[in-house]
Design an enzyme around this catalytic site. Structure first.
Site, PDB file in Angstrom:
ATOM      1  N   SER A  33     138.449  23.227 -14.942  1.00  0.00           N
ATOM      2  CA  SER A  33     137.356  23.748 -15.763  1.00  0.00           C
ATOM      3  C   SER A  33     137.457  23.206 -17.180  1.00  0.00           C
ATOM      4  CB  SER A  33     137.392  25.281 -15.745  1.00  0.00           C
ATOM      5  OG  SER A  33     136.213  25.817 -16.308  1.00  0.00           O
ATOM      6  N   ASN A  34     136.762  23.790 -18.129  1.00  0.00           N
ATOM      7  CA  ASN A  34     136.820  23.354 -19.530  1.00  0.00           C
ATOM      8  C   ASN A  34     136.696  24.563 -20.451  1.00  0.00           C
ATOM      9  OD1 ASN A  34     133.894  23.791 -20.212  1.00  0.00           O
ATOM     10  ND2 ASN A  34     133.676  22.350 -18.510  1.00  0.00           N
ATOM     11  N   HIS A  35     136.719  24.320 -21.761  1.00  0.00           N
ATOM     12  CA  HIS A  35     136.812  25.411 -22.745  1.00  0.00           C
ATOM     13  C   HIS A  35     135.458  25.969 -23.179  1.00  0.00           C
ATOM     14  CE1 HIS A  35     141.076  25.455 -23.332  1.00  0.00           C
ATOM     15  NE2 HIS A  35     141.105  24.142 -23.515  1.00  0.00           N
TER      16      HIS A  35
END
Ligand code: CTP
Ligand code: CA
Length: 225
Positions: A33-35
């Site tokens: 995933s990412n932030h």
């Protein structure tokens, strides 16, 4: 949010947004995933509703409350986000792609938890996810389509390249190399590009910035429709 009709430039308009990150499963307990916090997309959904739009928000996993009057569809992976958007896009006048969609997903999802082995390395093969905003912009009778571009350098060059390559009507770019801007921060500044022009939206809280951007989207939409 009972603004006079003049103040509701999106009255009668159906507007769909994507927001947040996506999660690409690896096995039953892990994902890539990412932030992305989803804050900008949720602020834009609230701003669009305040301007009179009928808003559908397709959201990845975020820790945010649904803005008043907004219909929310929760998804996890890029493929699920793609499906949810395509199912409802036919009736939409405006599409705003704010989500930080994972570009790639693990090629296979292990049925059981992946076990640690004696090897010091592990290779994961990835396959490209569908480009949701590009697909929407290529639809016959496409909605007015707005994308985002988070860049660390050559912001205008990359943003204008995405604008034309994906066939977008507008793109909002931010320079995530600047301190205190973008992904997880509360303040942000955007440069907005469309084929015939540009606008600078100065550093502001995401609520105020979202109001400015949504007003600009409404203006450009109403100029061309
Ligand atoms: N986007 C999308 N579907 C994807 C990837 C991106 O809809 N699979 C949308 C984003 O929501 C954003 C725009 O495309 O509005 C640009 O995303 P970005 O990641 O900047 O562009 P990419 O084409 O993925 O290029 P890169 O990551 O290499 O910069
Ligand atoms: Ca990307």
């Amino acid at each position: 949010q009972h603004l006079a009709p003049k103040m509701q430039p999106l009255a009668g308009i159906k507007l769909m947004l994507t927001a947040g990150p996506t999660r690409e499963p690896l096995d039953p307990v892990r994902f890539l995933s990412n932030h992305s916090s989803g804050k900008m997309g949720f602020a834009l959904a609230a701003a669009a509703a305040a301007l009179g739009a009928e808003v559908t928000l397709v959201s990845g996993p975020v820790a945010l409350a649904t803005p008043a009057g907004v219909t929310r569809i929760d998804v996890e992976s890029a493929r699920q986000m793609h499906q949810a958007v395509m199912r409802h896009i036919g009736s939409q006048h405006i599409f705003v792609a704010c989500a930080a969609v994972a570009d790639y997903a693990p090629r296979t999802v292990a049925e059981q938890k992946i076990k640690k082995t004696d090897s010091d390395t592990l290779v994961i093969e990835l396959t490209k996810n569908p480009d949701i905003v590009a697909e929407v912009a290529a639809l016959p009778g496409k909605p007015f389509t707005v994308g985002f571009a988070a860049e660390t350098r050559d912001v205008e060059k990359y943003a204008r390249d995405k604008l034309s390559r994906k066939g977008l009507d507008m793109i909002a770019a931010n320079d995530v190399s600047l301190a205190g801007q973008g992904f997880n921060s509360d303040d942000n500044a955007l440069t907005v590009f469309w084929p015939a022009g540009r606008a600078e939206l100065p550093l502001a809280g995401k609520t105020e910035l979202a109001r400015h951007l949504m007003t600009l989207i409404a203006e450009k939409y109403n100029e061309t429709h």
